[in-house]
Design an enzyme around this catalytic site. Structure first.
Site, short mmCIF file in Angstrom:
data_model
loop_
_atom_site.label_atom_id
_atom_site.label_comp_id
_atom_site.label_asym_id
_atom_site.label_seq_id
_atom_site.Cartn_x
_atom_site.Cartn_y
_atom_site.Cartn_z
N GLU A 95 0.67 -1.04 -0.09
CA GLU A 95 -0.01 0.10 -0.08
C GLU A 95 0.97 1.30 -0.01
OE1 GLU A 95 -4.10 -1.78 2.02
OE2 GLU A 95 -2.78 -0.50 3.12
N CYS A 108 3.24 8.34 1.46
CA CYS A 108 3.79 7.31 2.19
C CYS A 108 4.13 6.23 1.45
CB CYS A 108 2.87 7.31 3.37
SG CYS A 108 3.45 6.15 4.52
N CYS A 115 6.19 -7.18 6.73
CA CYS A 115 7.24 -6.66 7.86
C CYS A 115 7.70 -7.77 8.87
CB CYS A 115 6.74 -5.55 8.44
SG CYS A 115 7.95 -4.71 9.57
N CYS A 119 5.43 -5.47 15.22
CA CYS A 119 4.86 -4.41 16.29
C CYS A 119 3.51 -4.73 16.48
CB CYS A 119 5.07 -3.03 15.67
SG CYS A 119 6.87 -2.50 15.18
N CYS A 122 0.40 -2.65 15.10
CA CYS A 122 0.45 -2.40 13.45
C CYS A 122 -0.26 -3.47 12.54
CB CYS A 122 2.02 -2.08 13.09
SG CYS A 122 2.27 -2.14 11.28
N CYS A 333 -1.49 5.79 10.07
CA CYS A 333 -0.40 5.25 10.44
C CYS A 333 -0.88 3.85 11.19
CB CYS A 333 0.53 5.65 11.57
SG CYS A 333 1.52 7.06 10.56
FE1 SF4 Z 1 6.72 -3.17 10.67
FE2 SF4 Z 1 4.38 -2.20 11.31
FE3 SF4 Z 1 6.32 -2.10 13.18
FE4 SF4 Z 1 6.54 -0.42 10.94
S1 SF4 Z 1 4.97 -0.35 12.64
S2 SF4 Z 1 8.10 -1.73 11.69
S3 SF4 Z 1 5.36 -1.66 9.35
S4 SF4 Z 1 5.38 -3.80 12.19
#
Ligand code: SF4
Length: 364
Positions: A95, A108, A115, A119, A122, A333
């Site tokens: 995206e 962005c 990833c 996190c 996220c 975000c």
């Molecule tokens: Fe990965 Fe999301 Fe952490 Fe960014 S916020 S490093 S995209 S898991």
């Protein structure tokens, strides 16, 4: 000859393009012309590059090809933010989000499919990791998405951890700002990292853009709960790294701090945050958590955010509160996640273990 036996000519720097030109018997200058056609005039078809000689175009078409990302879907928010689902050559998707705001139009960009960082706040983190993007796939997000206005600013804050794909991301950043390419000034390009301490000075040495670090917690215990990377790179080492950064021009690090209700938004957190960053030049961007269906965290009330910001300001810190954009289309975000992805939800502890297994940490 099918594209898969030809060589991809996108994502090359000017110098690399000059070398390709020489490789097929032409002057380096022709390579520069080619670079401009691809990265400034946004053309992905040799036959349309009319000021290149016919012989050069024929040789190019014999040996090389120019892929291009596609727009799989496009959603527009009521605030003008647009979320693009970008199709890649191998049918993977990432995206990219266009954010118009006052005098600037920010894009962005994603740097990885999925990833590894896991996190827990996220949505992308729940996808797991598929692969790194190539430099051209990042540059194409800038060149070939139908944004209503020219993009003036780039943030590498989409899907993925940019420093985990270091070489390709640096190449893309060099192309973004090339005078023969898109010409986006380095002051208008920001790379955001979870804080891979071992690569931060290396990035600063490239002098290719601004540095933002996602902090989101004020104690190791708290931060590790939402950012497994903290197991490997705890706060004290990260702060030491920031304190000792040697910037090539007058820059300072920006910390992103995502406020999550009743988790990291207390007065004590604000005071702890202030003391963590009090002895080196920096800026703090406060963000409020954007709720999404996959994760249980809540957004703090506005009064709490203001109170948190006021504590930082009372300590003479630069602290801004960034309004979220595109929340209604899940483009803000922490909300990016390709729709097709299956839900890999787990407990924060399971996800932390998956991203940074305790056994592998012991080995370092
Ligand atoms: Fe990965 Fe999301 Fe952490 Fe960014 S916020 S490093 S995209 S898991």
């Amino acid at each position: 000859m099918s594209p898969d036996v030809k060589e991809n000519l996108k994502g090359l720097t000017v110098q690399e393009m000059e070398a390709k030109s020489v490789e097929i018997g032409h002057a380096p200058f022709h390579g520069r012309q080619l670079f401009r056609w691809i990265n400034q005039r946004k053309v992905s078809d040799f036959s349309l590059m009319t000021d290149l000689s016919k012989d050069f175009r024929t040789k190019l078409a014999e040996k090389f090809y120019l892929p291009q990302v596609t727009v799989a879907t496009k959603e527009e928010s009521k605030d003008g933010t647009i979320k693009f689902l970008v199709g890649l050559e191998d049918n993977e998707k990432v995206e990219a989000v266009y954010i118009p705001f006052e005098d600037r139009n920010t894009l962005c960009i994603s740097t990885q499919v999925g990833c590894k960082m896991g996190c827990t706040f996220c949505a992308t983190g729940y996808m797991g990791f598929t692969r790194n993007l190539k430099s051209w796939e990042m540059v194409d997000q800038l060149l070939h998405l139908p944004t209503p206005k020219e993009v003036s600013n780039i943030v590498l804050m989409g899907m993925g951890e940019p420093l985990d794909n270091f070489d390709e991301v640096m190449k893309a950043m060099a192309i973004f700002q090339d005078p023969m390419g898109p010409k986006i000034g380095k002051r208008h390009i920001t790379l955001s990292t979870v804080g891979l301490t071992n690569k931060i000075q290396k990035f600063v040495d490239t002098n290719l853009g601004n540095l933002a670090i996602s902090l989101h917690g004020t104690t190791d215990e708290q931060r590790a709960l939402i950012m497994p990377v903290n197991r490997k790179y705890p706060i004290a080492g990260l702060m030491d790294c920031c304190r000792n950064l040697k910037f090539k021009s007058r820059r300072r690090v920006t910390f992103e701090y995502l406020l999550i209700r009743d988790f990291n938004d207390s007065d004590e957190d604000a005071y702890r945050l202030a003391s963590l960053v009090s002895d080196f030049p920096c800026k703090i961007n406060l963000l409020a958590y954007n709720e999404n269906p996959f994760i249980d965290f809540k957004r703090p009330k506005d009064e709490r955010i203001i109170a948190f910001q006021n504590i930082l300001l009372s300590k003479d810190l630069t602290a801004t509160y960034r309004l979220s954009r595109g929340r209604d289309i899940a483009a803000a975000c922490g909300q990016l996640r390709t729709a097709e992805t299956t839900n890999k939800k787990g407990t924060p502890a399971q996800r932390a273990e998956l991203a940074f297994p305790a056994a592998s940490l012991a080995a370092h």
